[in-house]
Scaffold this motif. Sequence first.
Motif, short mmCIF file in Angstrom:
data_model
loop_
_atom_site.label_atom_id
_atom_site.label_comp_id
_atom_site.label_asym_id
_atom_site.label_seq_id
_atom_site.Cartn_x
_atom_site.Cartn_y
_atom_site.Cartn_z
N ARG A 799 12.59 -12.74 31.47
CA ARG A 799 12.85 -12.46 30.06
C ARG A 799 12.06 -13.41 29.16
N GLY A 800 11.98 -14.67 29.57
CA GLY A 800 11.27 -15.65 28.74
C GLY A 800 9.79 -15.36 28.64
N ILE A 801 9.17 -15.09 29.78
CA ILE A 801 7.73 -14.82 29.76
C ILE A 801 7.42 -13.49 29.08
N TYR A 844 4.99 -12.96 38.02
CA TYR A 844 3.73 -13.69 38.18
C TYR A 844 2.63 -13.05 37.34
N VAL A 845 2.56 -11.74 37.36
CA VAL A 845 1.54 -11.02 36.57
C VAL A 845 1.72 -11.29 35.09
N LEU A 846 2.95 -11.36 34.61
CA LEU A 846 3.23 -11.63 33.19
C LEU A 846 2.75 -13.03 32.81
N GLU A 849 -0.91 -12.88 32.36
CA GLU A 849 -1.25 -12.15 31.13
C GLU A 849 -1.07 -13.05 29.92
N ALA A 850 0.00 -13.86 29.90
CA ALA A 850 0.24 -14.77 28.77
C ALA A 850 -0.84 -15.84 28.70
N GLU A 851 -1.22 -16.41 29.85
CA GLU A 851 -2.25 -17.45 29.88
C GLU A 851 -3.58 -16.91 29.35
N LYS A 852 -3.87 -15.70 29.77
CA LYS A 852 -5.13 -15.10 29.33
C LYS A 852 -5.12 -14.84 27.83
#
Length: 862
Positions: A799-801, A844-846, A849-852
């Motif tokens: 939920r956080g990510i 993990y995928v999320l 995506e956030a880092e990118k």
Amino acid sequence: MTSPSLLSDFERTIHPTIYSGGLSMPSVDLSEAEKRAVGLADQATLLVEGGDAKGAYRTIQEAIHLAPDNQSVIDAFTKIRLDDDEHPLLKSCRRFTLDEDVDAGKEAIGFLTSSSPVPADVAQRCMSLLLKISPIKHHDIRDGALSRLLRQSTAAKALLAERLQDKTTTAAFEEIYMIGDGAATGIANVVLTPEAWKSEEARDACEKDVFRLYMAKLLEVGDDDDSRAMRGISRLLVTDSAKLHDLVDDDTFDAILSCLDYRNPIETKSPATLSTAKFLEASGDKGQSMLTTYVIKHYSLQTTEDLVLAFSAEAAIFPIATATAASMFLTKDFLPSLVPLLELKVKSRHVGLAALEMLSAACVDTACREAIQKHCLEWIQEASKSDEAQKSTIAAVVLAKVHGTSVKVNGHSPDEKNEHNYSDEIVRKLMQLLCDNPKDNRASVFEGLAHQSSRPRVKESLINDRKWLQLFIRELGHADPVSSTIFGGLSIVEHLVTYLPNLSDEQKKIAQLKAYANAQGKPSQADPLNEDDAVSRRCQILVIAELVPALEGLYKQVRVGSLAIIIRIVLSLAKMPSKRRVIMVQQGALKMLIRSLEKLGDMDAQNADAKKNAAQAIARLLISVDPSIVFGPSKNASVMSVIPPLVSLLDDDDALALDSPRDLLPTYEGLLALTNLASVPTNGATESIVRLCRARIEELLLSNNSRIQTAVTELVCNLVQQSAGIEMFANGTPEAAKLVHIFLALAGSESLPTRSAAAGTLATLTEFAEVIDAINKQERGMELLLAILEDDEQAMLHRGIFAVVNICHCDKEEATVARAKMKELDIEKKLEMAKRKADSEDVYVLFEEAEKALGISFYQQR
């Protein structure tokens, strides 16, 4: 029957001669054609008179084609057309009264029973037909049609009102009274309808005249059926006792009281009881004196007939004037002399039965019940052993009532073991009586067991005899919904299913102290048969035995008091495990509760408890079922009808007693049910819930009860999946910003279900710029949001990510500000630490995506 519009089409297409001046006929012998046409016309006339309009049309059609200009054919066609234009009720009444057509009379009754509106002129013409015909063979049909017409039509009442004034009232009354029970009662309804009269003075004068005539009929020698007169007297006294009670003299009141004779049919006793109650209420001391004189006079004469009348009157008076009846019953010499008198009259069956009926009724008063124990117990016990079914039944009922206090057997108080055995013996006898003769013994058995079934051992005896239980439920479903029998039967069920109340710790201590004191210094032990597990087991047995369908067949017709009991029963049944609740819904419990609330909707505030219980029962049932299966996936009236009562469970109860804590269970169950309803995105529930309880939701989010706080947070999490729920947070108002702040705080709750629901809500809402803006403007708002990433629970990480990704993808200015705040708070490090805890591919995928999206160059190897 063909409608007038269809007939118009028929006229234009089938009989062009009338409209276009001719019809090309085939070259046939006209005389033969006309002969056949005339025969068909006669046949069509007979068909329409017999009610077969379609057959008549087909026949006259053929006749017109054969001889369109023949006068007989034209006359027949005209008759059919006129017949079609006539109102169906008038047509039926005409055929019934003129031709004594029984089927037509039944058609008229059917039409009037259907509640279809009757035009005023039609109603009056039908009344004239039904009144002016001399007595006919089928008087019951005539009476049925006339009484229903009077109930439905004010115009019909107005015609009868004119008749009562134009003729001498006595003659008009006599004529109508003799038609039948319905017509006789209809006279009372007419004089009680102001709209049917030209002036109130005329109505008032006629009402008094009619009341005197009813009373004269009651006093009339040789009239074996008093019920007809009693119904009229009762109808008028119940409505206008203040105006009419002065017209009741000693002879008339004696006649009314004599109708209370236990041997009379219920059709006579019931209106007599109502009349007596209203007369005593209106006449005060005068009525009490007249009643006392009647009872003393007949008891003093001590003939068989007089004793029956005295005892019957006492029995009937106890429920409606308990104090007066008890004062006579407890007269110094009455009870001590009663048993010796009954022993002298031992050969008189009716005296003994009337006495038992009186003793049974007297048990409503504590002092009378104790006096019966002292003076009559042994005689009652002997009567309970009688070979005569009715006598032993009533005696068993009296014993069941008396046994509710400290019974003495042969002058001695039994010990606890003997007392239980004595009680069990009475219960077994009552149960057997129902098995022996269900229809005749139903009322007595229900009444007796209603007094005994509060005892834990009796509850188990009743619930464990499955054959008897099935019989009991069947007879409960067959009982008259407006009789006292139904109240007794429902009381038995309520005793079986009622759970012990939830008490605070303080209340439990007080209860223990009281029990200790009552036990004279001995500690009191709770009976395990009253504990929740035992009650739940009984509830499950009753549901399997199909109690709910039996109740579903009753609730529409029962009085409000009985309806309240039904609702309490269903509320208790709905406390069972979820699988059993699903069965209850399948059996019609939910529909019954919704309709019960509609029935209570027009009632006053005294039914507030019944409404709340119904709402809570609805909540319990809806917690356990898929709403899309119960109501369908789309918005409908049923799903909309359950939301207001569920929302009412969320309200504060200002009337709570000061010495009792607030019971939050209804609120909790209401929240769970609303959450379940809001889980179906297409049923329209969300909009209604938000509209009705937006402010209350905010209050409950701040509750210091953790379960309430969790439940309301989960409700909001479902609500924000729809636009109406999102608007609560994303409308740019200070109230919306406050809600966002509350959910940021709840996301850090110690309760995992609470913080999970709060984080899920924020994960949905961070897609919207207004919510992002509210987070930016809150002190530590972004810090609280990112703190979700520090949670060790995988669901919280997800939920956080998800919330972070939402902000990263938003192209609004508010999101740009938010991303800058995240970088100030070292989002790179927070993502790195959280990512290490992720054990789900989706999560993990999320993170990647956030880092990118944030332009973070650090990528952890999988």
